[in-house]
Each structure stands twice: as C-alpha cells, then as structure tokens.
Design an enzyme around this catalytic site. Structure first.
Site, PDB file in Angstrom:
ATOM      1  N   ARG A 131      -9.067  -3.026   9.483  1.00 53.07           N
ATOM      2  CA  ARG A 131      -9.959  -1.883   9.680  1.00 53.07           C
ATOM      3  C   ARG A 131      -9.830  -1.280  11.071  1.00 53.07           C
ATOM      4  NH1 ARG A 131     -15.287  -4.521   6.675  1.00 53.07           N
ATOM      5  NH2 ARG A 131     -14.598  -4.125   4.539  1.00 53.07           N
ATOM      6  N   CYS A 135       8.357 -10.726   6.629  1.00 52.22           N
ATOM      7  CA  CYS A 135       7.233 -11.654   6.528  1.00 52.22           C
ATOM      8  C   CYS A 135       7.502 -13.010   7.174  1.00 52.22           C
ATOM      9  CB  CYS A 135       6.855 -11.850   5.064  1.00 52.22           C
ATOM     10  SG  CYS A 135       6.363 -10.320   4.244  1.00 52.22           S
ATOM     11  N   CYS A 173      -1.718 -11.725  -1.994  1.00 55.98           N
ATOM     12  CA  CYS A 173      -2.242 -11.809  -0.635  1.00 55.98           C
ATOM     13  C   CYS A 173      -2.706 -10.432  -0.165  1.00 55.98           C
ATOM     14  CB  CYS A 173      -1.187 -12.366   0.314  1.00 55.98           C
ATOM     15  SG  CYS A 173       0.213 -11.260   0.594  1.00 55.98           S
TER      16      CYS A 173
END
Length: 436
Positions: free
Chosen positions: A18, A81, A213
């Site tokens: 966020r 990743c 995920c």
C-alpha cells in the site's frame, strides 16, 4: 574447504503493498536487526549484495548509506523471485573464497497491488520463450496471470501423470495458512479450512486465490562470516553453518512440452542433486524445509524435484501428513510465500531467517523438534534456483542479543538500535543524517 556461517539475520513484517513504508526504511530495519543479531556494527561488513526486482539502480546504496558511507563495494542483484537467495549465494561465495571475512546479503521490495506483470512493454520479455511454448501446448488465458498459468499447468500435468488431485493442492495451502498463524512476520495469519481453500475464487485451473502468494512489501537480511571472523567475535554458539549451497539455471527441458519443466523443475533437480552430493547427506537427513510455494502447485512438484519424495509420489507425503508437524518433514513452518507473503527481493532472506531461528531453537510455538539440518529452496522463473543446506555450528544454547526473541516477536527498530548498528568509523555525515 573454507567454511561460511550465517551469524545474524533480521527481517521486517511483510505487509500488503500500500506504499505506507518505503524501501529505505524497510531495508534499514532488516539490516539493523541482522547486525544487532550478530553483535557487530556496519563498519565490520566488508562487502554487501543488495537484492530487489522493482526499483531503480543503486537502491542498495540508498539503503545502506543510512548505516554509514564506508565505501565498501555494494552490488545490486536482480534475479526474479530468487533475488534474495542470489544475494546470499554471492555473499557466501565471497566469504568462502577468502576475499572477505564478513559480507551482507540484503533484500527488499516495494511492490504494486495485483498480479505481477512486465514493467517494460517496448522490449523482449525474458519469459517470452516459455510463454510461447505454453500457449502452443496448453493455450493461454488472457484474463489469468501468466505466472499462475505456468505453475498451475505444472500442477495440472502432475495430476494427469501421477494421480494427484485438486484436494492435494488445497491441502498444501491449508497447511501453510495454518503454519502462518504462529509467525508474527506473516502478511496473513488467518487459518482456513480445506473447504474454504477449495471454494475460494478461482485464479487458474485448480488454483484458488488462497493457493496463490500475494504481492508484498518487506525486507530481509543475513550476515555471512568466515570461521576466523566467527571465532574472533565469539559467535560460534549462534552461528549457523552453510553446509552446502547450489545455484542452477534452466536446462533445455524448460522449452519442452512438459508443463512441469516450464516451472523450472529440472534446475531444482540439478541443484538439489549437486547439493546433497557435496554435503554428503540425503533429503532424509533434513527435518525442516522452507520451500518456494509461490503457488501450491509449485510446492507439490518441488517435493519431487528436491528428492523429498520418489518421482511421481509428491502427493504421498500430503496424504501421510509428512509435510507438517508430527511428520517426517515440516515444510514451510513460516507459512511460506502463500501466507507469509512474497516481496521478491526479500523472500530468500526471510527463508534464511526462519531456518536460522529454527536451528537456534528460538521459534517458540512453531519450533520444529530436534532440527539438525534445514533446507532452503528459492526459485525464480527465467530462471534461477538457489538451494541451501544449513546446520548449527555447535550444540551450545544461544540467547537473543536484543532483549527479546525476534523469532516470535516482530518489533520495529529504534533510533538507538540504528545508531548501535551504524558504522563506528566513518559515521554518517551530518548532511546525510539531516536529509534522512
């Protein structure tokens, strides 16, 4: 052969993306915690590898200058990743080569909401080849995330070939959500029933939302040191030896018609076989595993690729309960990527942190009993995999240095702690301190 040890670890709580915390703050927190855990300050670090996927170049310097402008080399790493573990691999390699006695591996990520996507539309996508093969052989759904399709198709093929079911995939996710309830660093700590996992909104094929995920913000850090450094600083009681570590990239099988291979299974097989050969142990000697469960399907196929189960028998340890507490292995006691979260650059170092805490016997309610060997698996499409085997340097009991147990309590760092971890020589300049 020279040995290397993880002597300090630290991580932030993983958060929904966020934009509430920026990467300099996250990276500083994780690095400070790792330095305090090791009982050293930043001026004792001789080299740093900083990993992130989404960010401008030299972001690692921007983070670490907050601890001191000591002029050490800082190398920025991007390996999809597996970025965090690639930074760890580089730090370990440098220490074992004798070039330095103390190196830092730091990973952080500030992500956007929603599924992963390419940031550049004016150049070749590094995954264009595997996407093309997948489209030719299994089709491509424009409304489903590309990664979910790659890993989802791997799970579908495993089900077709070996008899695993959608319920097996859901049981993996149910387990990892259940494990995460005991991890204060997890982005999600809710526990779900098997039925809730199965009935969650569909993402692709058998994969539901609770089997995928999330994107996350967060950071992790590890301090890697030589045996000479460990003994000089009295760190042997808390040191975790990197027994073996292997990195591999894709074989031509990635471009075959096998969906399992599109997900990088063959590079995991190669790295695992080399690792266990080098270490002189077998998968049966391992008690705890942090495994790259970006999707429940990847955890399933990775059991097989790591050698935790015979080929085609991955679903057998789900049926027997041998992938959780009370079974042969405890896989993803942290909650894994599915529930803990997946800030790309930080994931490998969060896995490292969990396994270090497990080997020190610090993990509280999520502690795996009688841990001797811990295994870490971190993979990135495109591709790269890093697999690491750890054990405790000795059997002595160690206590946290920071006044609380960081394995079971996620605290923010204080200004005093940052100052304690900062370089004592060549301290932060007044100008920099004022700007930060």
């Amino acid at each position: 052969m020279p040995k290397s040890y993880v002597v300090g670890v630290g991580m932030t709580q993983f958060l929904k993306p966020r934009g509430l915390v920026d990467y300099p703050e996250m990276g500083l927190e994780a690095a400070t915690k790792a330095l305090l855990d090791a009982g050293i300050s930043y001026d004792q670090v001789e080299y740093a590898f900083t990993g992130y996927v989404y960010g401008d170049s030299t972001a690692g310097q921007r983070v670490l200058y907050q601890l001191g402008m000591t002029q050490i080399p800082v190398i920025n790493v991007n390996n999809n990743c597996s970025t965090g573990s690639t930074a760890l691999y580089q730090a370990r390699l440098l220490v074992e080569s004798g070039v330095v006695d103390c190196a830092m591996a730091l990973g952080f990520e500030r992500m956007e909401r929603g599924s992963l996507g390419s940031k550049f539309t004016d150049r070749t996508n590094p995954l264009d080849h595997v996407m093309g093969v997948m489209a030719e052989n299994r089709g491509f759904e424009p409304t489903a995330p590309g990664a979910a399709q790659i890993f989802g198709n791997a799970g579908i093929e495993y089900m077709e070939k070996y008899g695993a079911t959608a319920t097996h995939l859901a049981k993996i996710a149910e387990k990892n959500h259940r494990h995460s309830a005991l991890n204060p660093y997890s982005q999600f700590r809710d526990v779900y029933t098997l039925e809730q996992v199965l009935n969650a909104p569909k993402v692709f094929g058998p994969l539901t939302k609770l089997q995928c995920c999330p994107t996350s913000d967060g950071a992790g850090c590890a301090i890697v040191a030589s045996e000479k450094f460990v003994k000089k600083h009295g760190l042997m009681d808390q040191a975790i030896e990197i027994v073996a570590q292997e990195m591999a990239t894709d074989s031509p099988k990635m471009l075959s018609t096998s969906a399992i291979e599109w997900a990088g299974a063959d590079m995991t097989r190669r790295a695992a076989q080399q690792l266990f050969k080098k270490a002189g142990v077998t998968p049966n000697d391992v008690q705890v595993v942090e495994l790259h469960d970006c999707f429940s399907a990847n955890e399933l196929v990775t059991y097989d690729a790591l050698g935790l189960t015979p080929p085609g028998k991955a679903h057998s340890i789900i049926d027997s309960g041998d992938n959780t507490y009370g079974g042969k292995f405890v896989i993803n006691p942290s909650g894994g990527l599915i529930s803990k979260g997946h800030p790309l650059g930080a994931t490998g170092l969060a896995q490292c942190s969990e396994l270090v805490w497990q080997l020190r016997n610090w993990a509280g309610e999520r502690q795996v009993p009688n841990v001797k060997y811990a295994l870490q698996h971190n993979v990135g499409l495109g591709g790269a995999v890093v697999i690491t085997l750890y054990k405790k340097a000795n059997n002595a009991k160690s206590e946290p240095r920071v006044g609380y147990n960081p394995a079971v309590e996620a605290r923010n760092v204080t200004d005093e702690e940052v100052q304690k971890a900062s370089a004592k020589v060549n301290q932060r300049s007044e100008i920099l301190s004022a700007r930060l």
